[in-house]
Design an enzyme around this catalytic site. Structure first.
Site, short mmCIF file in Angstrom:
data_model
loop_
_atom_site.label_atom_id
_atom_site.label_comp_id
_atom_site.label_asym_id
_atom_site.label_seq_id
_atom_site.Cartn_x
_atom_site.Cartn_y
_atom_site.Cartn_z
N GLU A 1 33.35 20.99 -10.11
CA GLU A 1 33.50 20.31 -8.83
C GLU A 1 34.80 19.53 -8.66
OE1 GLU A 1 30.91 16.82 -8.38
OE2 GLU A 1 29.86 17.46 -10.18
N ASP B 1 23.08 21.36 -7.38
CA ASP B 1 24.08 20.37 -6.97
C ASP B 1 25.29 21.12 -6.43
OD1 ASP B 1 25.73 18.19 -6.72
OD2 ASP B 1 25.89 17.76 -8.86
N HIS C 1 22.51 14.62 -13.12
CA HIS C 1 23.45 14.36 -14.22
C HIS C 1 22.59 14.44 -15.47
CE1 HIS C 1 26.75 12.16 -11.68
NE2 HIS C 1 26.41 13.33 -11.19
N ASP D 1 27.53 17.45 0.18
CA ASP D 1 27.14 17.56 -1.23
C ASP D 1 25.63 17.41 -1.24
OD1 ASP D 1 26.59 17.26 -3.93
OD2 ASP D 1 28.28 15.90 -4.30
N TYR E 1 41.00 14.01 -2.00
CA TYR E 1 40.58 13.12 -0.91
C TYR E 1 41.83 12.38 -0.43
CZ TYR E 1 36.56 14.34 -3.66
OH TYR E 1 35.63 15.06 -4.36
N ASP F 1 0.79 -1.24 0.00
CA ASP F 1 0.00 0.00 0.00
C ASP F 1 0.82 1.29 0.00
OD1 ASP F 1 -2.31 -1.46 -0.04
OD2 ASP F 1 -2.57 -1.42 2.14
N HIS G 1 29.59 18.03 -14.75
CA HIS G 1 28.62 17.36 -15.63
C HIS G 1 27.50 18.34 -15.96
CE1 HIS G 1 26.20 17.07 -11.91
NE2 HIS G 1 27.34 16.72 -11.33
#
Ligand code: GLY
Ligand code: MN
Ligand code: MN
Length: 443
Positions: free
Chosen positions: A390, A268, A358, A257, A394, A38, A351
């Site tokens: 962007e 974004d 995207h 992000d 890291y 449902d 992108h």
């Protein structure tokens, strides 16, 4: 209800079809998907269907007929006062036809009866090839039409991939779209400011996520345009991390992000900041490299540039910065070509952005000559394309890296529309400079 942009897009698509020998276009809306008994997943229309119709109810389909009398036909749910008590208002074919400017509208229950007749004698079908539901339905209608062909009806001989035509249209935004996207970016930027100001050690990632979602909905956005990323400490280095329950520690980098969807358009944005409100030496060093890379990207975005130009600029500046602080050894070209940069930077620099985060549209230049063994050239940027910028770095634990650098994840992402001379950043209500972020977090 503004319908002019949708009428105009249908007209442009019909003109394209006319110039390619005409035919019939079929654009299905997305299906409803059940979550469990449902309960459905929240319904989201198909972007290309909405782009051409402006209509967001499920169980609907758009048909365009090219030829002597061009027609736009909507199939949608019939009015049903009993169902409307449960699910809310639905237009029904008559009101939908009037209010959305279709030439005809019919009950979706009549689809299987009417489609073979509409397909009869058409020279071509324009459909999104590869959409399994659309492919299956089309096969069913063509089979029914084959039976009718005994009575003299012709079956279309050609199938064109409609997606590639509509995707190209969607890639260049009109004024209506850009104004919505500016508002979407402004709301998301405000949400990032709010999250930064609320952030302090001891909070959990999901609490910052809640601040973002609150700001989205409070400002009329439908919700997030994609799953919100809030990563603290080691999680800031996980590219598609989902906000979890990790507790923010003093000394962590926090990476968010997040972007809202407003009136069907995505934003974004990524910001990275120190949990305590003050960058440590290593955090600042990494951050400044990413910020410089983003500034270089911005300088490489203008009509006439290729899409990949700013991606190359990002790699060059990131490599230069990492060599300067001693995390990489060698030359800029050397660390890019050997793949050494990939230890710290492993995604693209942006992108297309639009109805989908995207967004639709080819990245390659169809007209460029292709040399075997070489990558095809990327396409040339044009005014009113919208894209993200962007770059990131890291630094994960590794034997070749001193501990002071570990767990610093930084991405800075903004949304930009290509203008006559360069680009306009739509998401800078949330600042990116070190001192402005620190200032914001003090208040
Ligand atoms: N948030 C998805 C991306 O940045 O591509
Ligand atoms: Mn992005
Ligand atoms: Mn993003």
């Amino acid at each position: 209800m503004i319908i002019a942009p949708y009428l105009n897009r249908r007209k442009r698509l019909l003109a394209h079809m006319r110039n390619s020998n005409g035919g019939i276009a079929i654009v299905a809306n997305a299906s409803q998907v059940m979550r469990n008994s449902d309960s459905d997943y929240p319904y989201r229309h198909d972007s290309s269907f909405y782009y051409l119709s402006g209509f967001t109810e499920p169980c609907s389909m758009l048909v365009l007929l090219s030829g002597d009398t061009e027609k736009s036909i909507l199939f949608c749910q019939e009015k049903d006062l009993e169902r409307e008590i449960w699910d809310g208002y639905r237009y029904g074919p008559q009101a939908a036809q009037e209010q959305f400017g279709f030439d005809e509208a019919h009950d979706i229950a009549k689809l299987d009866e009417l489609m073979p007749k509409l397909l009869a004698n058409q020279p071509a079908v324009w459909s999104c090839v590869g959409n399994s539901l659309a492919d299956k339905q089309l096969a069913k209608w063509l089979n029914s039409l084959r039976k009718l062909s005994r009575k003299g009806e012709l079956v279309p001989e050609t199938v064109h991939n409609l997606c590639s035509v509509v995707d190209e249209m969607r890639l260049i935004k009109d004024a209506h779209e850009i104004s919505i996207m500016r508002r979407a970016a402004r709301i998301s930027a405000g949400a990032h400011v709010r999250a930064m100001q609320v952030c302090k050690p001891g909070l959990r990632e999901y609490q910052l996520e809640a601040e973002l979602l609150h700001e989205f909905r409070k400002n009329a956005a439908e919700g997030p345009a994609y799953t919100t990323i809030v990563g603290t400490g080691a999680n800031s280095c996980v590219l598609h991390y989902r906000a979890g329950n990790a507790q923010i520690q003093e000394g962590d980098m926090v990476l968010i992000d997040a972007g809202c969807e407003l009136e069907g358009y995505a934003s974004d944005i990524t910001r990275s900041f120190p949990a305590s409100g003050k960058f440590s030496g290593p955090q600042k060093a990494i951050y400044e490299i990413v910020l410089a890379a983003q500034a270089d990207c911005i300088n490489h975005i203008a009509p006439g540039r290729r899409f990949k130009d700013y991606h190359h600029a990002a790699k060059n500046t990131l490599a230069r910065g990492l060599i300067d602080i001693g995390l990489l050894k060698g030359t800029v070209e050397g660390v890019i070509e050997s793949g050494a940069l990939g230890q710290f930077y492993m995604h693209g620099a942006g992108h297309w952005l639009g109805m989908d985060v995207h967004d639709a549209g080819l990245y390659t230049d169809r007209n460029a000559t292709w040399v075997e063994g070489k990558e095809r050239l990327s396409r040339i940027l044009q005014q009113n394309m919208v894209l993200t910028i962007e770059p990131g770095l890291y630094i994960r634990p590794a034997v070749n890296i001193d501990r002071e650098w570990w767990h610093i994840g930084v991405r800075i992402e903004d949304d930009a529309v290509v203008t006559e001379e360069g680009c306009e950043l739509m998401s800078r209500y949330c600042p990116v400079e070190v001192d402005r972020i620190e200032g914001l977090m003090r208040h």
